[in-house]
Write an enzyme that holds these catalytic residues in place. Structure first.
Site: not given
Ligand code: NAI
Length: 332
Positions: A123, A170, A203, A227, A231
């Site tokens: 990021y 991950k 995921d 991030d 959301d």
């Protein structure tokens, strides 16, 4: 009296700031405000998005209530949020997403707090172009930044009587970077035997969040996953207009709504101040003014539950001023 800095922002920023300050005063918050104009209008008038006096104020008060700021497009500006997070080492981005029974969504009883590491990972946008056809982006994960956000998540769980912390990663593919984050998570979790802990691949978390969000309590993760996932959690409870956030560092703290400056409705007097108001409640809790925060939260819940005074984004036809007055009238 606690002195705080207030950035009024752009677009709907000044409108929702006025609503929130009125409610804070009516609720008896022990706050003194140092208010600054920042953002695009300030840039056009005086040549700086954040004037030096506004930085100076934050450096003095260490607490910032910030309205959304428009990031001018095409003028080479870096996001002001990223700048503030870096400059003041606001490393912990905390976003609580809690269902409100009065706001109908396909999901009920969601109560998830996302702890997003705020200072590193992909990021930060560190990219290189070694040749015309190749771009490299650096995913940076450090022991120091990972440790402090994971510890904060567990400390928050303990302080707020939460049950479980889930590490989102991950590490099956990014064995070294996310692998370090996960290793540290496991080490730190061992020091909190009173809090349940587990880990899930990002995921899978995205899928599980829309299948059975009630299984999650506190989520902790590196910056980019945070991030996106935060959301997603806002969508579960009715959208960005309801999601507060705080950005905490060892010395400084910044409280803001997650949404932007909403230029499409600016100046119409219909913006919903709830997300900024709930961010202000997080600030009050941070400043040990929990009772005032609880009074405000109860008044908002009551107004939303009654349903007669609502801004258009929540299906009503009231103005921001009418909604603000209704909350003030419901303060006990
Ligand atoms: P936005 O969040 O401002 O607006 C998206 C949609 O949600 C719009 O239809 C807007 O009317 C609605 N909306 C947002 N907040 C609302 C509220 N409180 N009440 C009622 N409706 C609301 O996102 P957008 O349009 O992508 O960004 C606009 C500007 O805001 C951009 O310049 C962007 O860079 C900036 N921005 C600033 C942020 C910050 O300062 N924290 C965060 C996100 C965007």
């Amino acid at each position: 009296m606690q002195k705080i800095t207030v950035f009024k922002g752009d677009g709907i920023g000044p409108e929702i700031t006025d609503c929130v300050l009125k409610i804070l005063d009516a609720a008896g918050a022990e706050l003194e405000y140092d208010i600054h104009n920042v953002g695009e209008a300030e840039y056009n008038a005086h040549g700086a998005l954040i004037p030096q006096a506004a930085f100076d104020s934050f450096e003095q008060t260490k607490v910032l209530l910030k309205s959304p700021i428009t990031t001018p497009i095409g003028k080479g500006f870096r996001s002001l949020n990223v700048t503030l997070r870096e400059k003041y080492d606001l490393y912990a981005n905390i976003r609580p997403a809690k269902s409100n029974p009065a706001v109908k969504t396909p999901f009920e009883n969601v109560d998830i707090v996302t702890f997003r590491e705020n200072t590193e990972d992909l990021y930060v946008g560190k990219e290189e172009k070694p040749d015309e056809n190749t771009v490299i982006a650096y995913k940076i994960i450090t022991r120091k930044a990972s440790t402090r956000i994971i510890e904060d998540a567990f400390e928050y769980a303990r302080k707020n009587h939460r049950k479980k912390v889930t590490c989102v990663h991950k590490a099956n593919i990014l064995k070294q970077s996310d692998g370090l984050f996960l290793d540290l998570f496991r080490q730190i979790a061992a020091g909190y035997p009173d809090i349940e802990s587990d880990d899930k691949i990002v995921d899978n978390v995205a899928m599980q969040l829309v299948m059975r969000p009630q299984q999650f309590d506190i989520l902790v993760m590196p910056n980019l996953y945070g991030d996106i996932i935060s959301d997603l959690t806002s969508g579960l409870i009715g959208g960005l207009g309801l999601l507060p956030s705080c950005n905490l560092g060892a010395e400084y703290s910044m409280f803001e709504a997650v949404h932007g400056s909403a230029p499409d409705i600016a100046g119409k007097g219909i913006a919903n101040p709830t997300a900024l108001l709930w961010s202000a409640c997080m600030m009050l809790e941070h400043l040990d003014q929990e009772e005032v925060a609880a009074r405000i939260r109860a008044a908002v819940d009551q107004v939303l539950a009654e349903g007669t005074v609502r801004t258009p984004d929540l299906g009503g036809s009231s103005t921001s001023a009418q909604y603000t007055q209704a909350i003030i009238d419901h303060l006990h």
